[in-house]
Design an enzyme around this catalytic site. Structure first.
Site, PDB file in Angstrom:
ATOM      1  N   SER A  65       0.833  -1.192   0.000  1.00 27.97           N
ATOM      2  CA  SER A  65       0.000   0.000   0.000  1.00 27.97           C
ATOM      3  C   SER A  65       0.877   1.256   0.000  1.00 27.97           C
ATOM      4  CB  SER A  65      -0.958  -0.046   1.200  1.00 27.97           C
ATOM      5  OG  SER A  65      -1.968   0.922   1.097  1.00 27.97           O
ATOM      6  N   HIS A 124      -7.187  -5.176  -2.104  1.00 26.99           N
ATOM      7  CA  HIS A 124      -6.099  -4.321  -1.638  1.00 26.99           C
ATOM      8  C   HIS A 124      -5.287  -5.040  -0.579  1.00 26.99           C
ATOM      9  CE1 HIS A 124      -3.890  -0.662  -0.907  1.00 26.99           C
ATOM     10  NE2 HIS A 124      -4.129  -0.778   0.383  1.00 26.99           N
ATOM     11  N   ASP A 174      -8.820  -3.535  -6.958  1.00 24.51           N
ATOM     12  CA  ASP A 174      -8.410  -2.875  -5.711  1.00 24.51           C
ATOM     13  C   ASP A 174      -9.374  -1.725  -5.415  1.00 24.51           C
ATOM     14  OD1 ASP A 174      -7.103  -1.300  -3.709  1.00 24.51           O
ATOM     15  OD2 ASP A 174      -5.173  -2.140  -4.319  1.00 24.51           O
TER      16      ASP A 174
END
Length: 342
Positions: free
Chosen positions: A155, A314, A283
């Site tokens: 991330s 994600h 995502d």
């Protein structure tokens, strides 16, 4: 590398995989810590604590370990919130890497965990964390870790790892040589705007905002001179956090200017060291309009390898275990890629 990613039937939806994976594995980690069932077959890591000196002299708390005859060193960056002790995905990668004879380092990056207790320097989405990783690599080698250093991140931590590759070339370090990133943040202006267009996205941002407000409150308690009056109370979004806590510290003109200059998207075709980027089309955190540009920019860079999957959510990419392959498809691909380079 092994075959294409296939999500289990019960994790086909990207938003559901994101939330279910985060809840289940995060909760299990909070109960069992490093003795979670999915790591039962991996040796425990004999961590040593260390305070590294990052860019601008910022103290960075971390922990590291090097197995006998280590083949390389891996610095791991977790995501936008949390700290080393709670980052289950980073901890899982570290255990798997250590079992593959990697020296490993987990650390609290700027504004997080025990680093946030030592310095008022806020996070900068890679702007200064790139050099932080270069300095850490140098110090890990001095501590006895192998000189071939790779970076990993998830991330927002994936964006940090990309900035680490950029800084490695600019600063001429001989140590950092590659990176692997999973679901990296790549374009904050566009993705935050997209996140607010869906109920699921707004819920995700709201949960993240609660966590970063708590961190902002801790910063005010520790370093009151570094926080403007009323700043914590004005944090109602991720961008308002960056407006109140970040841009003035680093001298950016605006939040939009800050996001434009730090976004990892514009590094993808310029990075001069090999990297793997794993990214799911579903995502829910990021604007799907970015997908063509991600493909185009990585295709122009011979140092880039892109694994674009239809599913995965994600920081998920959970699959069904089969044979020697466990459920962590994304982590396994990262380690395969980096291992083939050393």
């Amino acid at each position: 590398m092994m075959g294409a990613y296939q999500a289990p039937w019960y994790l086909k939806d990207g938003l559901w995989q994101t939330t279910a994976t985060s809840y289940w594995y995060g909760t299990a980690w909070s109960w069992w810590g490093d003795r979670v069932p999915w790591l039962a077959g991996y040796p425990l890591i004999p961590w040593q604590e260390h305070v590294f000196e990052g860019a601008d002299g910022v103290p960075l708390w971390g922990q590291w370990a090097s197995p006998p005859k280590a083949r390389g060193t891996l610095i791991i960056n977790y995501g936008i919130t949390g700290q080393t002790t709670t980052a289950w995905y980073a901890q899982t990668l570290a255990r798997k890497a250590y079992a593959r004879s990697w020296a490993v380092c987990l650390y609290d990056w700027r504004g997080h965990g025990q680093t946030g207790e030592r310095s008022p320097a806020p996070s900068s989405d890679g702007w200064r964390e790139g050099e932080d990783q270069v300095r850490m690599a140098e110090q890990l080698v001095a501590l006895g870790c192998p000189e071939r250093v790779s970076l990993a991140g998830f991330s927002l931590g994936g964006q940090l790892a990309l900035w680490g590759l950029k800084a490695a070339v600019e600063l001429g370090t001989p140590f950092i040589q590659s990176a692997a990133v999973l679901a990296p943040n790549l374009e904050s202006n566009r993705s935050l705007a997209y996140l607010r267009t869906t109920p699921g996205g707004r819920a995700i941002e709201w949960m993240l905002v609660q966590e970063i407000r708590r961190e902002a409150q801790k910063r005010r308690e520790r370093f009151p001179e570094a926080v403007k009056p009323g700043a914590v109370e004005r944090i109602t979004s991720i961008s308002s956090y960056d407006h109140e806590m970040v841009i003035d510290y680093y001298g950016f003109l605006s939040v939009a200017d800050y996001y434009q200059k730090t976004s990892g998207l514009y590094l993808l075709d310029t990075l001069a060291l090999p990297y793997l980027l794993i990214y799911a089309e579903d995502d829910p955190m990021f604007d799907p309009a970015l997908l063509p540009e991600i493909r185009e920019r990585t295709a122009r860079n011979p140092q880039a390898q892109l694994l674009m999957t239809q599913g995965g959510g994600h920081v998920g990419h959970i699959t069904q275990a089969a044979g020697k392959e466990d459920e962590f498809w994304g982590l396994n691909r990262m380690l395969d890629f980096l291992g083939n380079l050393i």
